[in-house]
Enzyme design. Structure first.
Site, PDB file in Angstrom:
ATOM      1  N   CYS A 190      -6.983  40.549  -8.199  1.00 47.94           N
ATOM      2  CA  CYS A 190      -6.854  40.561  -6.739  1.00 47.94           C
ATOM      3  C   CYS A 190      -6.017  39.405  -6.199  1.00 47.94           C
ATOM      4  O   CYS A 190      -5.554  39.461  -5.060  1.00 47.94           O
ATOM      5  CB  CYS A 190      -8.229  40.527  -6.086  1.00 47.94           C
ATOM      6  N   HIS A 328      -9.537  37.419   2.443  1.00 50.31           N
ATOM      7  CA  HIS A 328      -9.706  38.443   1.407  1.00 50.31           C
ATOM      8  C   HIS A 328     -10.623  39.532   1.970  1.00 50.31           C
ATOM      9  O   HIS A 328     -10.313  40.711   1.864  1.00 50.31           O
ATOM     10  CB  HIS A 328     -10.287  37.805   0.154  1.00 50.31           C
ATOM     11  N   HIS A 363      -8.834  48.124   0.006  1.00 55.14           N
ATOM     12  CA  HIS A 363      -8.585  47.016  -0.929  1.00 55.14           C
ATOM     13  C   HIS A 363      -7.482  47.447  -1.885  1.00 55.14           C
ATOM     14  O   HIS A 363      -7.697  48.316  -2.736  1.00 55.14           O
ATOM     15  CB  HIS A 363      -9.870  46.690  -1.684  1.00 55.14           C
TER      16      HIS A 363
END
Length: 370
Positions: A190, A328, A363
């Site tokens: 990520c 995030h 995401h």
């Protein structure tokens, strides 16, 4: 030397151009919708941030045609066709948009390429030999009971050929734009997209490159990707457009997204000499390692806090100089409290605005940071 961004291109659930993304975010729209690229009815999760495939979308014609054909062709596409991997299509569309936005041309072909991409290297049909062998009366593999060292997993099973190399998108971008500089591929999950941009800026700062095409691409909206995430229990159990709710007390999981974001980064003096429009300066960055768990952040947020403190120190900025944080913000019960602690620890009594766009696009995994 100061690194500046002169070109931006993006592909997301809110559109296949940067203009569509910004306009939709400005209107508070969500790109989360029911999955259409495959039959997800047997999965716990039925929604995702899929890149739109309708004819009204705008973008490079050849890439757009490829993305519209992906679902129809599926496994029937030739094994040698790189467009079988959605990550390649998204990277190509975003890179073409960034290159055009920067008004880049032959003088920029010596650009370095720093791209982050997802870890998935296999398509579901890559495992077909194993399934066929089992159906034909061969020894069935019990995936839930036999570990990686089991003979049944490897020595007795038909070989699996992974046809989506980690560097496939990078090779295609370099060929498409005829880039002559070095190529770097980042696969740090990520954080990969953010680190790719930081890497590009560092090349500019130390004079190792004058122009860099950088960014990230990923897609896990497929049976393997969705199935794996569901086994982890990461997605929200609610199949609604607002299933991902970053920093909301009702948050209960993430929503998978797909797409890409690419940037042309160059030395500021060079950009001004050629009359390029400067979107932003890259002043600082920081990187740390939780050293905690693969699927969960350190609860106290200490490593993330140090990363932000390092970025501020490198940029020579006080916390009070920061007006906004694009967090995030995955919308999971574990991430958001840890990230909130990290922000409070790094910024103290200063309270910059904080939000996450994952509620709108999902995401994007390796492409999330970009």
């Amino acid at each position: 030397m100061t690194a500046v961004i002169t070109g931006v291109g993006s592909v997301s659930a809110l559109g296949v151009t940067q203009a569509e993304l910004l306009a939709s975010l400005g209107r508070g729209e969500s790109g989360i919708r029911r999955i259409t690229s495959f039959d997800a009815s047997t999965f716990p999760t039925h929604v995702a941030g899929e890149v739109p495939r309708n004819q009204s979308s705008t973008g490079p014609a050849d890439m757009l045609a490829s993305i519209q054909a992906l679902d129809a062709l599926g496994a029937r596409k030739p094994r040698s066709d790189p467009f079988r991997d959605r990550k390649v299509v998204f990277a190509g569309m975003a890179a073409e948009g960034a290159w055009r936005d920067a008004n880049a041309g032959e003088a920029e072909r010596d650009a370095a390429l720093v791209i982050a991409t997802g870890l998935e290297q296999a398509f579901l049909e890559d495992f077909a030999p194993i399934f066929r062998a089992s159906a034909a009366g061969g020894r069935a593999i019990h995936w839930d009971r036999e570990g990686p060292s089991s003979p049944a997993m490897w020595s007795l099973s038909p070989p699996v050929r992974y046809r989506a190399r980690v560097d496939l998108a990078a090779r295609c971008l370099a060929s498409m734009l005829k880039l002559r500089g070095p190529t770097i591929v980042n696969v740090s999950a990520c954080a990969a997209g953010s680190l790719a941009i930081a890497h590009a800026a560092s090349l500019i700062e130390r004079g190792a490159a004058q122009v860099v095409l950088c960014g990230a691409t990923d897609s896990m909206i497929n049976p393997l990707g969705l199935g794996g995430m569901c086994r982890l229990g990461a997605p929200s159990p609610r199949n609604e457009v607002d299933a991902c709710r970053p920093f909301d007390r009702r948050r209960d999981g993430l929503v998978i997204g797909e797409g890409a974001a690419m940037f042309v980064v160059e030395d500021e003096a060079r950009a001004r000499t050629r009359g390029a429009r400067i979107h932003a300066r890259i002043l600082g960055w920081g990187s740390t390692q939780d050293a905690y768990r693969v699927t969960a952040p350190r609860p106290d947020g200490s490593a993330a806090r140090r990363a932000m403190e390092r970025a501020l120190a490198r940029a020579q900025l006080a916390p009070e100089a920061i007006g906004y944080i694009n967090a995030h913000g995955t919308g999971t019960p574990l991430n958001d409290p840890a990230e909130a602690k990290a922000i409070r620890g790094a910024f103290g009594t200063h309270h910059p605005a904080v939000s996450s766009i994952k509620g709108a696009v999902g995401h994007l995994m390796a492409a999330a940071g970009a």
